[in-house]
Design a protein around this motif. Structure first.
Motif, PDB file in Angstrom:
ATOM      1  N   GLU A  18       4.448  14.998  13.141  1.00 48.16           N
ATOM      2  CA  GLU A  18       3.234  14.702  12.376  1.00 48.16           C
ATOM      3  C   GLU A  18       2.933  15.861  11.438  1.00 48.16           C
ATOM      4  O   GLU A  18       2.970  17.032  11.857  1.00 48.16           O
ATOM      5  CB  GLU A  18       2.064  14.541  13.363  1.00 48.16           C
ATOM      6  CG  GLU A  18       1.209  13.326  13.100  1.00 48.16           C
ATOM      7  CD  GLU A  18       0.052  13.271  14.091  1.00 48.16           C
ATOM      8  OE1 GLU A  18       0.338  13.033  15.284  1.00 48.16           O
ATOM      9  OE2 GLU A  18      -1.095  13.517  13.666  1.00 48.16           O
ATOM     10  N   GLY A  19       2.646  15.551  10.187  1.00 48.67           N
ATOM     11  CA  GLY A  19       2.291  16.595   9.230  1.00 48.67           C
ATOM     12  C   GLY A  19       3.471  17.070   8.398  1.00 48.67           C
ATOM     13  O   GLY A  19       3.289  17.822   7.445  1.00 48.67           O
ATOM     14  N   VAL A  20       4.692  16.618   8.734  1.00 47.28           N
ATOM     15  CA  VAL A  20       5.875  17.019   7.961  1.00 47.28           C
ATOM     16  C   VAL A  20       6.306  15.852   7.082  1.00 47.28           C
ATOM     17  O   VAL A  20       6.414  14.725   7.565  1.00 47.28           O
ATOM     18  CB  VAL A  20       7.043  17.412   8.892  1.00 47.28           C
ATOM     19  CG1 VAL A  20       8.333  17.632   8.093  1.00 47.28           C
ATOM     20  CG2 VAL A  20       6.700  18.659   9.688  1.00 47.28           C
ATOM     21  N   LEU A  70       9.852  23.826   9.171  1.00 44.77           N
ATOM     22  CA  LEU A  70       9.147  25.081   8.891  1.00 44.77           C
ATOM     23  C   LEU A  70       7.904  24.890   8.038  1.00 44.77           C
ATOM     24  O   LEU A  70       7.848  23.993   7.193  1.00 44.77           O
ATOM     25  CB  LEU A  70      10.092  26.034   8.148  1.00 44.77           C
ATOM     26  CG  LEU A  70      11.381  26.423   8.874  1.00 44.77           C
ATOM     27  CD1 LEU A  70      12.264  27.236   7.940  1.00 44.77           C
ATOM     28  CD2 LEU A  70      11.073  27.218  10.134  1.00 44.77           C
ATOM     29  N   ASP A  71       6.911  25.741   8.269  1.00 39.64           N
ATOM     30  CA  ASP A  71       5.923  26.042   7.239  1.00 39.64           C
ATOM     31  C   ASP A  71       6.090  27.540   6.955  1.00 39.64           C
ATOM     32  O   ASP A  71       7.024  28.161   7.468  1.00 39.64           O
ATOM     33  CB  ASP A  71       4.501  25.668   7.682  1.00 39.64           C
ATOM     34  CG  ASP A  71       4.083  26.377   8.957  1.00 39.64           C
ATOM     35  OD1 ASP A  71       4.809  27.305   9.407  1.00 39.64           O
ATOM     36  OD2 ASP A  71       3.040  26.023   9.523  1.00 39.64           O
ATOM     37  N   ASP A  72       5.211  28.138   6.141  1.00 38.77           N
ATOM     38  CA  ASP A  72       5.429  29.545   5.777  1.00 38.77           C
ATOM     39  C   ASP A  72       5.442  30.442   7.006  1.00 38.77           C
ATOM     40  O   ASP A  72       6.286  31.326   7.144  1.00 38.77           O
ATOM     41  CB  ASP A  72       4.330  30.019   4.810  1.00 38.77           C
ATOM     42  CG  ASP A  72       4.498  29.386   3.438  1.00 38.77           C
ATOM     43  OD1 ASP A  72       5.592  28.842   3.171  1.00 38.77           O
ATOM     44  OD2 ASP A  72       3.536  29.434   2.644  1.00 38.77           O
ATOM     45  N   GLU A  73       4.478  30.199   7.912  1.00 41.99           N
ATOM     46  CA  GLU A  73       4.388  31.053   9.088  1.00 41.99           C
ATOM     47  C   GLU A  73       5.640  30.909   9.963  1.00 41.99           C
ATOM     48  O   GLU A  73       6.233  31.894  10.423  1.00 41.99           O
ATOM     49  CB  GLU A  73       3.148  30.681   9.920  1.00 41.99           C
ATOM     50  CG  GLU A  73       3.021  31.551  11.158  1.00 41.99           C
ATOM     51  CD  GLU A  73       1.868  31.143  12.065  1.00 41.99           C
ATOM     52  OE1 GLU A  73       1.675  29.919  12.278  1.00 41.99           O
ATOM     53  OE2 GLU A  73       1.167  32.042  12.540  1.00 41.99           O
ATOM     54  N   MET A  74       6.057  29.658  10.188  1.00 43.86           N
ATOM     55  CA  MET A  74       7.197  29.413  11.062  1.00 43.86           C
ATOM     56  C   MET A  74       8.469  29.998  10.447  1.00 43.86           C
ATOM     57  O   MET A  74       9.319  30.519  11.161  1.00 43.86           O
ATOM     58  CB  MET A  74       7.327  27.899  11.273  1.00 43.86           C
ATOM     59  CG  MET A  74       7.757  27.454  12.645  1.00 43.86           C
ATOM     60  SD  MET A  74       6.959  28.273  14.041  1.00 43.86           S
ATOM     61  CE  MET A  74       5.392  27.437  14.135  1.00 43.86           C
TER      62      MET A  74
END
Lengths: 574, 574
Positions: A247-249, A313-317
């Motif tokens: 969810e969210g990707v 991934l997002d930036d943090e991941m």
């Protein structure tokens, strides 16, 4: 085939000591597992991982700078005991609290949960995040029931990098949950693995076939298909994982870490041939690939199998995934050199003292030892039958595990008895040793049962019917609370609950201990038979997530047998 | 079992491309292998390693900062061709010269040697150091005949670290020789490996037995024993290596790097159980252990086996061993970040131009193509028989290799012919393609034979008996010079030398081409029969170092058959 061992029962411990010998610059052995031999920043959260042995480099090979602070190592494919988890967590603690993270298996959930309670009771902040990356193990609407496979690595890596950055325990928990949410895995197996000393593999897949939805403990998968070409396999794995984005990707412009993991005997060259196509397919889907891994990362001894994991991934991941790490089995980038620490600086947990006990409780302790003797004899006589029952839905080791646990538990009870312990302390030591030596779900449950009854009996009182019934009732509640199983789930709870209810009712109506126990035991026997009748229907078609509870079904039978064998002992005591 | 592949003949190349796809930050594909994708210090010596595929992380996984600059990758277990070596060396060259280092196998010695001559001829300084760590492959007094196994790693590591420090080519050669001198290995195998597409392993070891003195190309060892306990194996391996310290090393106070290497399906946990005892034994012997390695470092596809390597250190060797490295399959310490280079900056070797040729030589080229057609047909008809002969002392692939090589060679010859090439160029292109496609010792030898004859025929002349005899004589000399085999070593040389001598003598005495060739061919047939008679006596008891020349014995028979089949072609041309 596993060929190189000494005494098979020493195998996991000798492997642990050999690993430490090969990596003294990174690892130190402590009771129950390993911790870093390098100094961590004081006040950082300690990330403690673990589970059964047999998955190298997971878990102990993932301890080191930028990765875990400690790893708890159970027997081969068996959950470590709560005592082991507690010991490693105490040794790994840097004063910033402890995050326990591990694959979602019933035994691990029980033992890590119990260790967490002990740590929290001592004032050490402790949280748990379980890993549920295997899409084959339960449907999306039951995602919490999924088990952890090669996605262990991405969660450990992101979580540990967040701890290394100096985040608080609460912040690290958020990262661990997010990493788990963003990780999905899917795998296949071509052949099973062989435990040291065993003459054959835990399962076989027919020549030319593959089992879809492999587990990492010899679970044989949920369906079978022909072995495809390397490209065909890549297409199957990628398609399944692109079909279930977290969810969210969204796919367009997404960044992803692919991990193509070999389970044991699939060779690097084969993995690279498959990865060549995985890389193409992900690029064709418009995804940007970030620092992939291809190799043996979460293995299952010499099992022939392969799984694909995607971490979205997002930036943090991305920052956390690409951060440097330096563990024996996983290295990335360049870490800053860390100071070696001396073994004397690490807190080592030793077995507790014997508390004062009344003469009456010491006499009751003699009865407890007699009961544990009867229990061990009964388990020994029925071990083969219990193994057969367990093989229907589990891995067939219930009989062996119960034998190992009840034998070790009896030794601990006799030692405590001769040291002057009362009934509660004898049962506590006995239960801890059982869980320590037997591992697995049944070890955890028998620890809960024995310690719950012990707490009700206390170290000051003679045998009192109401205390015994209250102890069994507490055992019933605590097993349900730890194991998350309800009556009707076809587990040992289906026997324990009616047994406890019958015992409490009889005692409340004024019956004596022996008569009340005898009646309750008959009730337990009936319940066990009802459970056993369901087994043939369950068989192999059973969903995988439940399969890890398989030993508990045989446990229903064990429990009924044990309640019955204790009647003569109670007669002698009462 | 190797299960994951597409077309088996694409397997090594697809594995190479998958490896590069997974490690674009470190590797770049070039014709014949891989080179670093990071910039090296200009003027540093380029360390180029290589050999057959199937040994991951050796060789291509050992390319990266602090390790090799390039790896040449042949077919599975087959030497790369000289063209491949040349191509990778050109791409890896940083202007400081090239060191070629690889395990001591006949095919590799031939091809790397030939590539070295081409590089030196172009003004690129180039040296060769072969690795001879396997104590089981030849006695100490024939140490130069030993082959290279897991000791490849220590030699590559020390050599590359010396290059990274900015040493000259001559200095790096000294380090490579010294590292090889200080490295000894010994291993055992429990079962053989399976090539992709094959239905069974290259060899089997009986259940419960092990082959002592394993090779890494499916060679089955020199003797058999019962599989011991893990401790027993550790004791055997350590005792054998302590029994043969390199000259100049004394045990008391010595420093050593132990490498316990898994060949494929022996699991990490088993390796650690064995290593636990290796560590104890070395300490008991009074040796200080420095940065050991336990894992899969020089594999042999899915072979079940293990080897122990000891690198005996002095101060320099310790500094070089412990220096940082960052390759896909081997990482140590922390390297300084290196700049990525663009593919356009790397020199890529493409196939040469067709030189001018006279009309007479173009006509002779038609005869050459006809001869190569006859050769390919004869090889095809006899391939199975050649395989059977080769299976006595070699790995039974001579027939297949000759088929692949002669077919590819014919295609290249036809292409060159239609592009207007003369006899010399047709034979050169044909020979290069043969070596490229067939790999192995026989590929190298046929390249030498065809190019030697081509050089004598030239691109300007018609068929002249003296030129043909001189070409065959040059082929005979060059094969002996490359292959280091003398008449009487029971190789193809035993046929080539009498054939050449007979041809030269007949031509010198004025006989015509056809009659001279026919007589020489009869002489070749007699010599081949004499060689073949020796084969049953040689069998499995034959020393291992010679076994790698096994295909050449079948080669003696091929050569005799080929000389005979060319008689009708010469009749047509002559």
């Amino acid at each position: 085939m596993t060929r190189l061992f000494n005494d098979p029962s020493d195998f996991p411990d000798e492997a642990r000591l050999g690993l430490v010998a090969a990596h003294r610059d990174k690892l130190m052995a402590v009771p129950g597992g390993v911790v870093r031999s390098t100094r961590s920043e004081p006040g950082t959260v300690a990330v403690v991982i673990g589970g059964g042995s047999g998955h190298y480099p997971t878990f102990a090979g993932l301890v080191g700078q930028g990765l875990a602070h400690g790893a708890v190592m159970g027997n081969l494919f068996c959950s470590p005991s709560a005592q082991q988890v507690y010991s490693v967590a105490k040794a790994a603690n840097n004063g910033g609290g402890v995050l326990l993270t591990f694959g979602n298996y019933a035994g691990d959930v029980l033992h890590f949960g119990e260790a967490r309670e002990r740590l929290v009771a001592e004032g050490i902040p402790c949280e748990i995040v379980t890993i549920t990356d295997d899409v084959a193990s339960a449907p999306l609407n039951e995602i919490d029931k999924r088990r952890g496979i090669a996605g262990d690595l991405t969660v450990f890596k992101a979580t540990a990098a967040a701890a290394e950055e100096g985040n608080s325990l609460a912040e690290v928990v958020v990262v661990a949950r997010e990493a788990n949410h963003r990780t999905r895995s899917f795998g296949v197996a071509f052949d099973g693995c062989t435990l040291p000393g065993a003459s054959d593999a835990l399962f076989h897949v027919p020549e030319g076939k593959m089992a879809i939805g492999l587990g990492i403990h010899g679970e044989p998968g949920i369906s079978e298909a022909d072995v495809p070409s390397a490209n065909g396999l890549a297409e199957m794995l990628v398609a399944r994982l692109l079909d279930e984005l977290p969810e969210g990707v969204t796919l367009a412009g997404a960044r992803v870490v692919p991990i193509l993991n070999g389970l044991g005997t699939v060779k690097y060259e084969e993995l690279f041939v498959v990865y060549r196509r995985v890389d193409e397919l992900l690029r064709e889907a418009g995804v940007r690939i970030v620092e992939p891994d291809v190799g043996e990362l979460v293995t299952s001894l010499d099992m022939a199998g392969v799984s694909l994991t995607l971490l979205w991934l997002d930036d943090e991941m991305e920052r956390l995934w690409t951060a440097p790490a330096d563990a024996p089995g996983y290295r990335k980038g360049s870490v800053r050199p860390a100071e070696a620490i001396d073994a004397s600086e690490v807190e080592v947990v030793v077995q507790g003292e014997i508390p004062e006990a009344s003469q009456a409780s010491r006499e009751l302790a003699d009865g407890v030892v007699a009961a544990l003797e009867a229990l061990a004899v009964t388990v020994d006589e029925n071990a083969e039958m219990l193994g057969r029952i367990d093989a229907v839905a589990g891995d067939g080791d219930h009989g062996i595990g119960m034998q190992r646990g009840s034998k070790a538990c009896l030794e601990a009870a006799r030692q405590a008895q001769s040291d002057g312990a009362g009934a509660e302390t004898v049962l506590r030591f006995a239960g801890e040793r059982w869980a320590d030596k037997a591992g697995g779900t049944s070890g955890a449950i028998w620890r809960v049962i024995l310690t719950s009854i012990g707490e009700a009996l206390g170290d000051e009182h003679p045998l009192v019917a109401e205390r015994l019934a209250a102890g069994v009732s507490a055992a019933s509640d605590n097993v349900m609370s730890f194991g998350k199983a309800k009556p009707g789930d076809k587990t040992l709870v289906d026997v324990l609950v009616p047994f406890s209810e019958s015992l409490s009712a009889s005692v409340a109506s004024g019956e004596g201990v022996v008569a009340a126990w005898k009646k309750a035991s008959e009730r337990a026997g009936e319940a066990a038979e009802a459970t056993a009748e369901l087994l043939p229907k369950v068989g192999r078609a059973r969903p995988l997530a439940e399969k890890s509870l398989g030993t508990v079904d045989a446990g229903a039978t064990s429990l009924a047998l044990i309640t019955r064998c204790l009647i003569p002992v109670l007669k002698r005591c009462g």
